[in-house]
Design a protein around this motif. Structure first.
Motif, short mmCIF file in Angstrom:
data_model
loop_
_atom_site.label_atom_id
_atom_site.label_comp_id
_atom_site.label_asym_id
_atom_site.label_seq_id
_atom_site.Cartn_x
_atom_site.Cartn_y
_atom_site.Cartn_z
N UNK A 127 6.99 12.91 3.23
CA UNK A 127 6.82 11.53 2.77
C UNK A 127 6.72 10.58 3.96
N UNK A 128 7.62 10.78 4.95
CA UNK A 128 7.60 9.90 6.13
C UNK A 128 6.30 10.06 6.90
N UNK A 129 5.82 11.31 7.03
CA UNK A 129 4.56 11.52 7.76
C UNK A 129 3.41 10.79 7.09
N UNK A 130 3.35 10.88 5.76
CA UNK A 130 2.25 10.23 5.02
C UNK A 130 2.38 8.71 5.11
N UNK A 131 3.61 8.19 4.92
CA UNK A 131 3.81 6.74 4.94
C UNK A 131 3.51 6.17 6.33
N UNK A 132 3.99 6.86 7.37
CA UNK A 132 3.75 6.37 8.73
C UNK A 132 2.26 6.42 9.06
N UNK B 81 7.21 11.53 -4.77
CA UNK B 81 8.66 11.62 -5.01
C UNK B 81 9.16 13.05 -5.00
N UNK B 82 8.27 14.00 -5.26
CA UNK B 82 8.69 15.40 -5.29
C UNK B 82 8.48 16.10 -3.94
N UNK B 83 7.92 15.38 -2.97
CA UNK B 83 7.66 15.97 -1.66
C UNK B 83 8.91 15.89 -0.78
N UNK B 84 9.01 16.76 0.23
CA UNK B 84 10.12 16.67 1.18
C UNK B 84 10.11 15.33 1.92
N UNK B 85 11.29 14.94 2.34
CA UNK B 85 11.42 13.64 3.01
C UNK B 85 10.52 13.55 4.24
N UNK C 90 0.83 -1.21 0.00
CA UNK C 90 0.00 0.00 0.00
C UNK C 90 0.86 1.25 0.00
N UNK C 91 1.92 1.25 0.80
CA UNK C 91 2.82 2.42 0.85
C UNK C 91 3.46 2.68 -0.51
N UNK C 92 3.88 1.62 -1.18
CA UNK C 92 4.50 1.79 -2.50
C UNK C 92 3.49 2.32 -3.51
N UNK C 93 2.27 1.76 -3.50
CA UNK C 93 1.25 2.23 -4.44
C UNK C 93 0.93 3.69 -4.17
N UNK C 94 0.75 4.03 -2.89
CA UNK C 94 0.44 5.42 -2.55
C UNK C 94 1.59 6.35 -2.94
N UNK C 95 2.80 5.90 -2.79
CA UNK C 95 3.96 6.73 -3.11
C UNK C 95 3.92 7.15 -4.58
N UNK C 96 3.60 6.19 -5.45
CA UNK C 96 3.61 6.51 -6.88
C UNK C 96 2.32 7.21 -7.32
N UNK C 97 1.15 6.76 -6.81
CA UNK C 97 -0.10 7.38 -7.24
C UNK C 97 -0.23 8.81 -6.76
N UNK C 98 0.25 9.10 -5.59
CA UNK C 98 0.14 10.45 -5.03
C UNK C 98 1.31 11.35 -5.41
N UNK C 99 2.24 10.82 -6.21
CA UNK C 99 3.37 11.62 -6.65
C UNK C 99 4.21 12.17 -5.51
#
Length: 630
Positions: free
Chosen positions: A50-55, A43-47, A32-41
């Motif tokens: 990204x960590x806040x969203x993934x966690x 990669x251009x967000x600050x680290x 789910x984290x990988x799918x969300x990472x690519x679908x929500x784009x």
């Protein structure tokens, strides 16, 4: 592998289930984290973003899966095994049914329960399923239910039905049933992601990311189906071989079980189930109910060959061809083969004694090692007077009968008990219970525990408030004046525990491991009570011999105590592990058999005590008796 080793194996399987569940959940979270990472784009967000969203997303998934599993487990626990059968459209089969096929089914179930030393479960039929299948469900043997399909009732003869029911009872005795129902709850949490996904997809609104998240969860939910089937296959397949082997031990013949498996392989319906909800219990079924990538059961050919090495799979084609014109009819086959219910056989005289060996008794727990168990159990049921059997199976008469079973022989104690019953259920029930007690007083000791077990499923069908009232009454009867004999006390305690488990779906005791000192003292108390209740001879010598088998080297003095002092013993002893319980049973047999023989009453007392600590001991009354002077 004996009963105690199987119990250890089930505990290992439970731990493996937890590991597989954790691995599956973590894998789904990563996906789910990988799918969300690519679908929500992202990669251009600050680290940090990204960590806040993934966690946050990971925690949401873990909590969602955990809560869904928890709610499902609680829902299952509220209804016990019967709830599972009812959810699939199962119809309850009453104990006093007059339908020939249903009567035959109940007879087989009752025989197998007595043969295995377990409570008689509730019985259900799945009326809209033409395939041949069955399952057992429940958290404890006391809240268990056995369900069979209409196809099994119609197509199987009595021997084959016995083989199927024996297979299911092995799941009850070995502890697989509790593992299986936990598996239902655990996997529902994983599969529930798809349900959450559908809900989120239905939420509309501009710039609303929830439908997209819902789509992700829907996809991941179907990935969860993959993991769910994988876990079922990993947990279930080997246990089906063990259940087949145990079924043969119970019935002492392979023909019935092999015949049922052949009918599954040769009939078009096979073991398939139509109800899609049945996939929840696919790992519980007797036969493979659904076709998928990860089978929960071994191939039918392998199961038959394990039991009958001479079997040729080409026979399936011949059977299918023969059954196309005239499908098998189990009741007709019974008539043609002369498969009548077991008749009344001779019971050992009440004053008889028989040699007992600890190794034999330990090997008998949770299995059967002598003649056909169902025949022995059938003979016991046939020996019960018909009026008592009718009262045990009828809702209006079962309560006085059970209370009569628990009434003491001592006149003063019985008068106290009659007053207790009258204060709780009225004078008419008290009078009926007293009258039943007088009838039961002359009953053969081998028949008392089976009558209680036959009455139990009728008693547990009462509404919850009435069951609570019966529980309180049984507890009060067991404490009456403190003058009950050990046999009277233990039977009261056993019925109280079984009824409690059927109501609460868990043991009345915590089941936690006690400190070593508490265990040693509990063992000493139980063996001292057994020694004091034994036959002729020095009770202290019997006590020391038994103690040496359980806690060697411990100088625990022999102190005679009344049976009521066992109240604090059961939680400690029931919490012991498999090997420790094996030593405990060895010690108990050593105590009652210290004079090299055990009376019928002592054997039945041993069976009752073993049942109290969840070590089901089949009837041993088929051994050749030696006459002794009472």
């Amino acid at each position: 592998m004996n009963f105690f080793q199987r119990q250890q194996d089930v505990r290992k399987s439970s731990r493996r289930l937890v590991v597989l569940f954790v691995v599956a959940v973590l894998t789904l979270v990563v996906v789910v984290d990988l799918i969300a990472f690519f679908l929500l784009g992202l990669s251009e967000q600050p680290t940090t973003a990204i960590l806040d969203i993934m966690i946050g997303l990971s925690l949401f998934l873990i909590v969602a899966i955990g809560l869904t599993s928890l709610f499902r487990m609680l829902a299952l626990k509220r209804g016990g095994g019967g709830k599972v059968a009812q959810s699939l459209g199962g119809l309850f089969v009453p104990a006093d049914t007059a339908d020939p096929r249903l009567r035959r089914l109940r007879n087989v179930v009752e025989e197998m329960a007595i043969a295995s030393g377990t409570p008689v479960p509730e019985v259900y039929v799945l009326p809209h399923e033409p395939g041949i299948n069955a399952f057992a469900a429940g958290f404890t043997p006391a809240d268990a239910a056995v369900a069979v399909t209409h196809g099994a009732l119609e197509r199987l003869n009595r021997d084959e039905l016995q083989g199927v029911i024996a297979h299911e009872f092995s799941h009850v005795v070995n502890g697989d049933m509790r593992l299986n129902i936990r598996l239902m709850g655990v996997l529902f949490g994983i599969l529930g992601l798809a349900v959450i996904g559908r809900i989120l997809m239905s939420i509309r609104g501009e710039r609303n990311p929830l439908p997209l998240i819902g789509l992700v969860l829907l996809v991941v939910g179907y990935i969860g189906v993959f993991f769910g089937r994988l876990i079922k296959a990993a947990v279930s397949r080997q246990r089906e071989y063990l259940a087949d082997a145990s079924a043969v031990q119970y019935t002492r013949q392979t023909e019935g079980l092999v015949g049922a498996l052949k009918k599954i392989g040769g009939l078009p319906e096979g073991a398939k189930l139509r109800d899609k909800r049945s996939e929840d219990v696919s790992h519980m079924l007797f036969g493979e109910g659904f076709a998928n990538w990860f089978a929960t059961h071994p191939p039918i050919e392998q199961r038959i060959r394990t039991l009958d090495p001479a079997f040729d799979p080409a026979q399936f084609a011949q059977l299918t061809s023969a059954w196309q014109a005239r499908p098998p009819d189990g009741m007709r086959e019974d008539e043609a083969l002369g498969l009548a219910p077991p008749g009344e056989g001779p019971l050992p005289p009440p004053n008889a004694a028989m040699p007992v060996q600890a190794a034999h008794v330990v090997a008998s727990i949770g299995t059967v090692s002598q003649q056909a168990a169902h025949q022995r159990a059938g003979s016991i049921i046939a020996a019960i007077p018909a009026p008592l059997l009718d009262r045990a199976r009828h809702p209006d008469t079962v309560l006085p009968l059970v209370l009569g079973l628990l009434m003491a022989q001592d006149p003063h104690a019985r008068a106290t008990q009659q007053a207790i019953v009258a204060s709780r259920f009225g004078p008419s029930v008290a009078d009926a219970a007293t009258q039943d007690a007088q009838t039961l007083a002359s009953l053969h000791p081998v028949l008392r525990l089976p009558i209680a077990e036959l009455a139990f499923p009728v008693l547990r069908r009462r509404p919850r408030p009435q069951q609570d009232a019966v529980l309180a009454c049984i507890h009060a009867l067991a404490q009456a004046d403190g003058v009950l004999t050990l046999r009277e006390y233990c039977l009261s305690r056993l019925l109280h525990r079984e009824l409690y488990e059927s109501v609460h779906h868990t043991s009345p005791w915590a089941g936690r491991r006690a400190p070593r000192q508490a265990v040693d003292q509990a063992v000493a108390t139980l063996l001292a009570v057994l020694a004091a209740a034994g036959g002729p001879g020095e009770p202290e010598d019997a006590y020391r011999a038994g103690l040496a088998q359980v806690v060697p080297g411990q100088p625990l003095p022999f102190t005679p105590v009344p049976p009521v002092m066992l109240e604090n013993v059961w939680p400690v002893l029931d919490g012991l592990g498999g090997p420790e319980k094996e030593h405990l049973v060895t010690g108990m047999v050593t105590v009652i058999g210290h004079d090299d023989v055990a009376t019928v009453s002592e054997i039945e007392l041993l069976r009752t005590v073993c049942a109290l600590i969840h070590c089901p001991l089949p009837p041993l009354a088929d051994a050749r008796p030696e006459q002794v002077t009472p």
